[in-house]
Design an enzyme around this catalytic site. Sequence first.
Site, short mmCIF file in Angstrom:
data_model
loop_
_atom_site.label_atom_id
_atom_site.label_comp_id
_atom_site.label_asym_id
_atom_site.label_seq_id
_atom_site.Cartn_x
_atom_site.Cartn_y
_atom_site.Cartn_z
CE1 TYR A 145 -3.09 3.13 1.24
CE2 TYR A 145 -2.05 2.88 3.44
CZ TYR A 145 -2.94 3.55 2.61
OH TYR A 145 -3.43 4.67 3.21
CG ASP A 230 -3.45 -2.79 7.82
OD1 ASP A 230 -4.37 -2.85 7.91
OD2 ASP A 230 -2.97 -1.53 7.52
CB ILE A 232 -7.38 -2.37 7.07
CG1 ILE A 232 -8.72 -1.23 6.82
CG2 ILE A 232 -6.72 -2.79 5.79
CD1 ILE A 232 -7.81 0.08 6.61
CE LYS A 272 -9.27 1.04 2.97
NZ LYS A 272 -9.03 2.27 1.88
C1 PLP Z 1 -3.55 -1.61 3.90
C2 PLP Z 1 -4.00 -0.35 4.57
N1 PLP Z 1 -3.66 0.23 5.67
C3 PLP Z 1 -4.37 1.37 6.18
C4 PLP Z 1 -4.96 2.17 5.38
C5 PLP Z 1 -5.68 3.49 5.83
O1 PLP Z 1 -6.76 3.21 6.35
P1 PLP Z 1 -7.71 4.10 7.22
O2 PLP Z 1 -8.59 4.90 6.25
O3 PLP Z 1 -8.54 3.49 8.12
O4 PLP Z 1 -6.49 5.30 7.92
C6 PLP Z 1 -5.48 1.59 4.10
C7 PLP Z 1 -6.19 2.51 3.22
O5 PLP Z 1 -6.29 2.41 1.91
C8 PLP Z 1 -4.77 0.58 3.65
O6 PLP Z 1 -5.14 -0.02 2.13
#
Ligand code: PLP
Length: 469
Positions: A145, A230, A232, A272
Amino acid sequence: MKLLSEKATCNSHGQDSSYFLGWQEYEKNPYDEIQNPKGIIQMGLAENQLSFDLLESWLGQNPDAAGFKRNGESIFRELALFQDYHGLPAFKNALVQFMAEIRGNKVTFDSNNLVLTAGATSANETLMFCLADRGDAFLLPTPYYPGFDRDLKWRTGAEIVPIQCKSSNGFRITKSALEEAYKEAKNRNLRVKGVLVTNPSNPLGTTLTRNELELLLSFVDTKGIHLISDEIYSGTVFNSPNFVSVMEVLIEKNYMYTEVWDRVHIVYSLSKDLGLPGFRVGAIYSNDDVVVSAATKMSSFGLISSQTQYLLSAMLSDKKFTKKYVSENQKRLKKRHAMMVRGLQSAGISCLESNAGLFCWVDMRHLLSSNTFEAEIELWKKIVYEVGLNISPGSSCHCTEPGWFRACFANMSEDTLNLAIQRIKNFVNSSAISTQAHSNQTNQNTNTNTKKKLFSKWGFRLSFNDRER
Ligand SMILES: Cc1ncc(COP(=O)(O)O)c(C=O)c1O
């Protein structure tokens, strides 16, 4: 005398990456069906807009939650005044239960080990502040990312060393790639503090296998370092194999009473899975009391508003709703993903096989004029300006092989996605005609570069100066 700090004036934020530049180009000329039908379609934003109707319908049925009320009575004052950096207990309980639900209730989470943060962005940075000093390194599998360059490095001074993953094995993490990265960090005189993985992966849209997770745990065990997972995108897994959280493998492999248990940290967010990036709701889950305590104190710099916590604790405590939401959202993602993969296939473009996320990892290596990152950026610019799609080039995700792109599919309507696919098809067809014309002309021994001719009006509008704006 320099009046601004080094941090304010340094160039390490990463905003000049093509990932963010693509967003800027989109902002200048955004597609709109009526107002700007020739504008750029935003496919560089991993947003989930597919299930807003479910959230809105819940809000309609639960007016108290969003209306500062409890049992019909106003709690406006309570919410306006309350802000303890430990977070609302009811919200933390609801969030850990939601996290367990997404993991099929195979694991449970203790809300005392949870730290609330303003999104995963803040969670990742906070963990860096807790685990690394300036100049310490974290190993990250590529592609990763693009925001990590900002989140992990910018303010903390930590370093990222890539774990080079390759298309030949579907970008899987191998022992030799881990060892190589570790060696590379040592060669650069960096102290390795841990490995950070994204499971499911952004940008690959794949989940880590049990084998990969076991390999990672054994690696961090042997080296005496941390593992950040992570997660997410954990609720976006729409196809088998199912999501396996590192927490599950920790327990299965009896790491519970070992030092490794305290060195594994999970990052989560509702940006997400619930499609709420604007609400800024994230969390760190750690078994290490010192990390939890330090991160909690640091969370003062990025708290979630009590109003948001109150609303979401009511929503996530409604188990009937969360169950329906998670399964319906996954169904919709699966359908979108299939639309995207089929559409690209009909244009002769394939994607890495994936089972999660809000994007496809698209293989356009055959459309490059040469096997270089210059050619990748050349193709990307054509796709942004000529085709009218903002996708993210693999180089912005630190991919080691040119020709891969991340294209998002859940931040637009079906009609817009169909239009995007049609635009790509037209582009590939016109490129094929151009290549055919080129080879015909070469056969006639002329030196005319027909490709150049076809794209002459495009002319690399993204100049260096444009980028600086
Ligand atoms: C792998 C990953 N980590 C963290 C984030 C950041 O997310 P947040 O909107 O919760 O700060 C993203 C956002 O695209 C992501 O893809």
